[in-house]
Scaffold this active site. Structure first.
Site, PDB file in Angstrom:
ATOM      1  N   PRO A 151       0.778  -1.336   0.068  1.00  0.00           N
ATOM      2  CG  PRO A 151      -1.061  -1.742   1.665  1.00  0.00           C
ATOM      3  CD  PRO A 151       0.562  -2.112   1.269  1.00  0.00           C
ATOM      4  CD  GLU A 152       2.902   2.856  -4.299  1.00  0.00           C
ATOM      5  OE1 GLU A 152       3.101   3.936  -4.763  1.00  0.00           O
ATOM      6  OE2 GLU A 152       3.508   1.916  -5.013  1.00  0.00           O
ATOM      7  CG  ASN A 209       8.317  -0.652  -6.141  1.00  0.00           C
ATOM      8  OD1 ASN A 209       9.232   0.084  -5.573  1.00  0.00           O
ATOM      9  ND2 ASN A 209       8.845  -1.974  -6.704  1.00  0.00           N
ATOM     10  CE  LYS A 255       5.407   3.577   0.410  1.00  0.00           C
ATOM     11  NZ  LYS A 255       6.518   2.453   0.020  1.00  0.00           N
ATOM     12  NE  ARG A 278      10.993  -1.173  -1.866  1.00  0.00           N
ATOM     13  CZ  ARG A 278      10.566   0.015  -0.908  1.00  0.00           C
ATOM     14  NH1 ARG A 278      10.533   0.981  -1.546  1.00  0.00           N
ATOM     15  NH2 ARG A 278      10.646  -0.387   0.367  1.00  0.00           N
TER      16      ARG A 278
END
Length: 252
Positions: A2-3, A159, A53, A235
């Site tokens: 989750p961003e 990401n 976040k 990532r």
């Protein structure tokens, strides 16, 4: 993961509980060990805010809870007492609704972690100049993409929004920070703020241009989208090597 936009939507949804005395419980055994529920049970929820976040819930008596969702956590709001399957980490029950935290491994009764964070990309208005100042102090040998994911520089970008932001701004994640002009850094930050704010206000993510679309054609120039891992966590980064020209990570 989750961003920042997901956390801001969760904070907005949880506003329905603000001002109410909360009945709290932690059905999940691992969550019970943190003893968060027993510290906030019966207290009035005074505010819910997102920073990057992180979700910060403040209760009467100066009690604060920090929630970080890591890879798979999520908050939901539902009618109070509605039947559910499974054992959530935390349930905050108000008069008519309850907030439920699923798979939320970080629950802390303090907010010390916030001191390490940069400005939130979703502040109104975003503090772009403060973010740029932090970028000037960052390691100039790092990649631009890696720097934008550094939560101590700017909080909230993950990401997904890294990929979509840099594609929209026509900037490569594979350029050393020392080679990225100030106006390009500003463009990247302003684009991230615009796209993520539209996600929060619009309620859903737009159709992806490059994120998780490796091997497909770039919607702008038709070149094959690529992906490659970077940073200490390896990532995956997605980009178009033609309209986001930069170094080749395989040779750098």
């Amino acid at each position: 993961m989750p961003e920042g936009d997901s956390l801001h939507r969760a904070a907005r949804n949880l506003q329905v509980l603000v001002g109410q005395r909360i009945a709290a419980e932690s059905p999940h055994p691992r969550a019970q060990a943190e003893r968060v529920a027993e510290q906030i049970d019966g207290r009035t929820l005074e505010s819910v805010q997102a920073h990057g976040k992180n979700l910060i819930l403040r209760f009467e008596g100066g009690v604060a809870v920090r929630s970080h969702l890591r890879m798979s956590g999520r908050w939901s709001v539902r009618p109070a007492g509605e039947a559910r399957a499974g054992k959530p980490w935390l349930v905050l029950r108000g008069e008519r609704a309850e907030g439920v935290l699923w798979n939320g491994p970080v629950l802390e009764l303090h907010t010390r972690a916030l001191a390490r964070l940069g400005p939130d990309i979703l502040e109104r208005p975003p503090r772009i100049d403060a973010m740029l100042e932090r970028m000037r102090r960052a390691d100039r040998s790092r990649w631009l993409g890696e720097t934008l994911l550094d939560q101590s520089v700017v909080a909230g970008i993950g990401n997904l929004w890294l990929a979509e932001t840099l594609w929209e701004a026509a900037l490569s994640p594979w350029r050393r920070l020392r080679d990225v002009l100030e106006e390009e850094r500003r463009r990247a930050l302003e684009t991230a703020a615009e796209l993520m704010r539209a996600s929060v206000d619009g309620g859903r993510v737009r159709r992806h241009r490059v994120y998780r679309l490796a091997g497909r054609a770039c919607p702008r120039c038709g070149t094959t989208i690529r992906s490659w891992g970077h940073g200490d966590d390896n990532r995956t980064v997605y980009w178009c090597p033609r309209c986001q020209a930069g170094d080749d990570p395989r040779r750098s």
